[in-house]
Design an enzyme around this catalytic site. Structure first.
Site, PDB file in Angstrom:
ATOM      1  CG  HIS A 136      18.847 -32.161 -42.292  1.00 38.20           C
ATOM      2  ND1 HIS A 136      18.527 -32.072 -41.458  1.00 38.20           N
ATOM      3  CD2 HIS A 136      19.915 -32.012 -43.334  1.00 38.20           C
ATOM      4  CE1 HIS A 136      19.826 -31.194 -41.035  1.00 38.20           C
ATOM      5  NE2 HIS A 136      21.003 -31.576 -41.987  1.00 38.20           N
ATOM      6  CG  HIS A 160      26.628 -31.818 -42.829  1.00 42.76           C
ATOM      7  ND1 HIS A 160      26.868 -32.104 -42.177  1.00 42.76           N
ATOM      8  CD2 HIS A 160      25.664 -32.741 -43.916  1.00 42.76           C
ATOM      9  CE1 HIS A 160      25.297 -32.442 -42.339  1.00 42.76           C
ATOM     10  NE2 HIS A 160      24.535 -32.009 -42.769  1.00 42.76           N
ATOM     11  NE  ARG A 235      31.910 -18.400 -16.571  1.00 39.62           N
ATOM     12  CZ  ARG A 235      32.297 -16.822 -16.609  1.00 39.62           C
ATOM     13  NH1 ARG A 235      32.836 -16.289 -17.537  1.00 39.62           N
ATOM     14  NH2 ARG A 235      31.667 -16.772 -15.386  1.00 39.62           N
ATOM     15  CB  CYS A 282      29.822 -23.673 -16.765  1.00 40.88           C
ATOM     16  SG  CYS A 282      30.137 -21.639 -16.284  1.00 40.88           S
ATOM     17  CE1 TYR A 420      32.613 -20.397 -11.695  1.00 41.44           C
ATOM     18  CE2 TYR A 420      34.531 -19.319 -11.212  1.00 41.44           C
ATOM     19  CZ  TYR A 420      33.324 -19.110 -12.376  1.00 41.44           C
ATOM     20  OH  TYR A 420      33.066 -18.879 -13.318  1.00 41.44           O
TER      21      TYR A 420
END
Lengths: 574, 574
Positions: A136, A160, A235, A282, A420
């Site tokens: 592959h 593909h 997220r 994130c 955060y």
């Protein structure tokens, strides 16, 4: 620095890895060995049983197929494995039957490894691709699909879509799914138990189901400069809201004109469509490394809570100016607040804010985005509209955007006020004062190694190891160098950087997208193990700290120490 | 975070250090012991000989004087030493003569230590201040002046302008300089052998005389938020040009109107005077730490090639717009080049450039400065005009500015093209390609410890150690936290940050000035030595790398690893 078209990223990287190859490119058509959906091989149901149908006469055919599959890169990739491979003879010499074996999904899912055989399904047919794994062109990433459907993986890689890929696949057909299995496969996603949530790509590594939080396998992250939306890290803080684009309204408050209500079509028609390529990360990316130092609170992200996409939409600056923002407004207003349409059980919406100057700057490039990678935003990424604040932590890039407020103060949301934010390693949950730290906006310099994987091995005979990864910095600061070490940081090599050629060099302060990087480093004499390390430098010459401990913080955010991966050096088998 | 008025910085910091003090503030005038220029003490010529004139009756007087000298801070500082001090009796009880001893400069310069006595001169008089050293509110910084003139040091600290300071000093008079010595002292600077160059402050630690490069002693750097111009670090690349302000012209090229020639008075009268407080830092600050890892090329700067000042002048943006800069110009122009009037022997001028967007941004705050700390620029800092590019490496803040060129390309100067760039530690002079790295513009996050000094000691009985320093980041990124460790980085404490209260919080992206910081850390039980470490974090949450080795580079620039200082813990003498 070399620049690549996004669509060339994968094959170009493969080319680089094998650039010294001297293999001829002779191609021989395979039509003579193709037999539609009928194949001689469905009598082979074991993992390795197919080998008896191979012989060396088929070698050139398969060689040609590999080339057709993914261009020269595939041909060169094949070279690495050719000594191990045996080839099928033309199926024309074998008996053909008309009634293929029938399998259940359960039987298919048992075949997920080279030891047990690698089975996959495609449009209801079942294939044993065990023998193809080593050939592959994309390497053993093919194993991600083992035991399940090929469709979601093929959707990631345009290569593909070539007709010849189906030709190769047909050779490995061993039967079909029974109708009940097929129906189940098409109608449900066993990884997503929540009604109403969108179906997700099975390759995603899930950190939390509700809300849905997942990252792509690190091994595929650097395969393409633009991350396919399906595996772009997700997220979510709350359930994904279902938004009707016809009734959708974006409300804008805090302008002299009062509350403005904007439809999706107005957003698309009244403002020029702007497109940027921007990496989102994130704040908790690489949190798992902090957890190893000392437990933190938060999702245990690996190194792939970061992805890169193109985003198209209206300029927030232009929208605000259109609806009446003036310099007088800026005298009091200092922040732009965003509210999502995603709500918790109390009805409180997700919210965040950014400084006014970022929103209003011509060079800030903040978008009210309605497209991701050239298509409508997927439900997981904020359909129909999200704000994209390039260079700024993901948490401020509010999805399912319902409301914008021009304000003198930051968002009062939990996520802006009490989450955060970064703290000293000495701060614990007893002493933390969230007011003492600024809300994360721009993120610091970051990089990580996506290949090779931790715990994998390289062969001494290869003489060098190929190392790949990503690097990015917040605030529009361009990554200018990535240093790589294979001896834990004692000696350093400079990696080659790759980027899109869609644009020129990014304008100063507007380098919103990551760089991919790659380097071949000679194996140190006699080394039994390599400690591979990377660190990046941006154009403000900020660099990553050496170790995790001193940047550890109770929420596990901002984890950007040198990334370290240990691999074994295997002596060649004689 | 506490904010201080610049003028309060010194005394406020002293206050903090001694805030637990309970000393009374009773003040007794000293007029009764002052005898003009006549003093009983000039009979004492030895370092310690003066002690016989002291007795404890004078204690309250001296206590009062210390308070007058520098406010409450001085009173509190005095407390630290009072047990060791003996006091002079009123001079009224001692015989007075009319012909003071006469000394040469050579004799004075022999007295530079507590062991040999500490002598200083002031306006031709000679003083033995050995006994005063322990009472000096500014601590042993007074020793910087030992063996020479007080004037340049007093000029740094406004507090010495009080009349009472002269009263104190008069007590220590031991004689006068002979006329020849006085003439020499007034007319020459023994540290500056180059005619034509300005005289410099003797406290400066000189790294190179020609061109002149010097930094202030680290111990005084954090004493005031605004660095006095005289000790602001000097980084000259070429001889200081003598510029006549009457004939000075600033040429501006690359605008549609052709070459513009602007006089100094036009620059001052046509444009509003803008003032910013901005820290400048040499790219080579802290290079000496890289030299310890492996030899680099460049001046061996300590930690004080960084200083903070107010700068006033015309906005470069406003000047360019006034003389015809338009958006059309920006289509091709990408850089603003600067040329100094300082030239090498071939006539080539010092030159550098910055990106156009920095120069043209309203938020870039680039000034054509003609004032520093409220006065005309000193010759060493670019008189009559320099460009101040806040947030950007000192090398682009071109002094003695003669020419501005709006251009599509960077400056072609050596300093832009082949210097002031960062490289990987693996890059050496055989492999370096200067084209492969961007010219340094914004600098990375930085911090250092200014107190205590390397190799000094603290007393175990003090129970805690006071640590001070500075922190700054490039690109207008505000320092939001400084972590301090006394155990080499195992455990961390958060320092208090200090800044000017002249402004509000700096606007996002416009934090051009440093923060000073201070913290009292408890002494770890049983520690014999402390490894004090600091690291700063800015509001993009970039932080400093742990160690110097991995950021080592052949030019020794961008040295911003954790700063480390080792001090001994002394057991108290019984």
């Amino acid at each position: 620095m070399q620049r690549l078209k996004p669509s060339q990223g994968l094959s170009q990287l493969l080319l680089i890895r094998s650039q010294s190859s001297r293999i001829s490119k002779g191609i021989i058509p395979l039509l003579s060995v193709w037999d539609g959906h009928l194949s001689s091989r469905w009598r082979s149901t074991g993992g390795h049983g197919g080998q008896k149908y191979f012989n060396n006469n088929g070698q050139k055919f398969r060689f040609a197929l590999a080339g057709l599959l993914a261009g020269t890169g595939a041909v060169l990739a094949y070279k690495l494995h050719q000594s191990k491979v045996q080839w099928a003879a033309s199926s024309a010499q074998l008996p053909v039957t008309s009634s293929p074996p029938v399998y259940t999904l359960e039987e298919v899912t048992k075949h997920r490894s080279l030891d047990n055989g690698v089975w996959v399904t495609y449009k209801g047919d079942v294939y044993d691709i065990t023998e193809f794994v080593s050939m592959h062109p994309g390497g053993d990433k093919i194993l991600l699909a083992a035991g399940g459907a090929l469709e979601p993986y093929w959707a990631l890689y345009a290569v593909h879509k070539e007709e010849h890929v189906l030709e190769i696949l047909s050779e490995y057909k061993i039967g079909v799914l029974n109708p009940e299995s097929l129906k189940r496969q098409e109608s449900t996603d066993p990884l997503d138990p929540y009604s109403g949530e969108p179906s997700r790509h099975p390759a995603l590594q899930i950190n939390s189901l509700k809300p849905f939080n997942a990252e792509p396998p690190a091994s595929v992250l650097a395969d393409s400069y633009i991350t396919p939306s399906a595996i772009f890290f997700k997220r979510n803080h709350l359930p994904v809201p279902k938004v009707d684009p016809e009734t959708y309204r974006l409300e804008i408050e805090g302008l002299p004109s009062g509350v403005v209500s904007v439809t999706l079509s107005e957003l698309k028609s009244r403002f020029p469509k702007r497109t940027i390529t921007a990496t989102l990360q994130c704040a908790g990316n690489r949190r798992s490394e902090m957890n190893k130092v000392k437990q933190v609170k938060g999702l245990n992200w690996g190194i792939a809570a970061i992805s890169n996409a193109t985003w198209s939409g209206a300029s927030l600056r232009e929208v605000l100016l259109h609806y009446g923002f003036t310099p007088e407004v800026a005298i009091n207003a200092k922040h732009i607040q965003f509210e999502g349409l995603d709500k918790d059980v109390t009805g409180a919406a997700y919210g965040a804010s950014i400084p006014l100057n970022k929103a209003l700057s011509e060079e800030g490039d903040v978008l009210l985005a309605y497209e991701m990678n050239g298509e409508d935003l997927p439900p997981d990424h904020g359909y129909p509209v999200r704000v994209v604040v390039p260079g700024v932590v993901g948490a401020r890039n509010v999805k399912w955007l319902g409301r914008i407020v021009v304000s003198h103060e930051e968002s009062k949301s939990h996520w802006q006020q009490n989450d955060y934010k970064g703290f000293s390693p000495g701060t614990d949950w007893d002493t933390v004062d969230f007011k003492s730290a600024p809300a994360i906006q721009e993120l610091p310099i970051q990089s990580a190694i996506t290949h090779p994987a931790e715990g994998s091995s390289v062969e001494r005979g290869d003489e060098e190891v190929t190392i790949k990864g990503y690097a990015w910095s917040g605030g529009g600061r361009e990554v200018v160098r990535v240093d790589v070490s294979v001896d834990g940081g004692n000696t350093w090599h400079v990696a080659k950087l790759y980027s899109s050629d869609l644009g020129q060099n990014p304008a100063p302060g507007r380098a919103w997208a990551w760089k991919l990087w790659e380097i071949d480093v000679p194996l140190p004499d006699g080394a039994q193990e390599l400690e591979i390390v990377c660190k990046a430098v941006d154009n403000s010459y900020n660099t990553q700290p050496d170790t995790v401990g001193p940047i550890w913080n109770l929420r596990g955010v901002l984890s950007n120490a040198w990334h370290r991966v240990k691999v074994k050096v295997k002596d060649d088998q004689k």
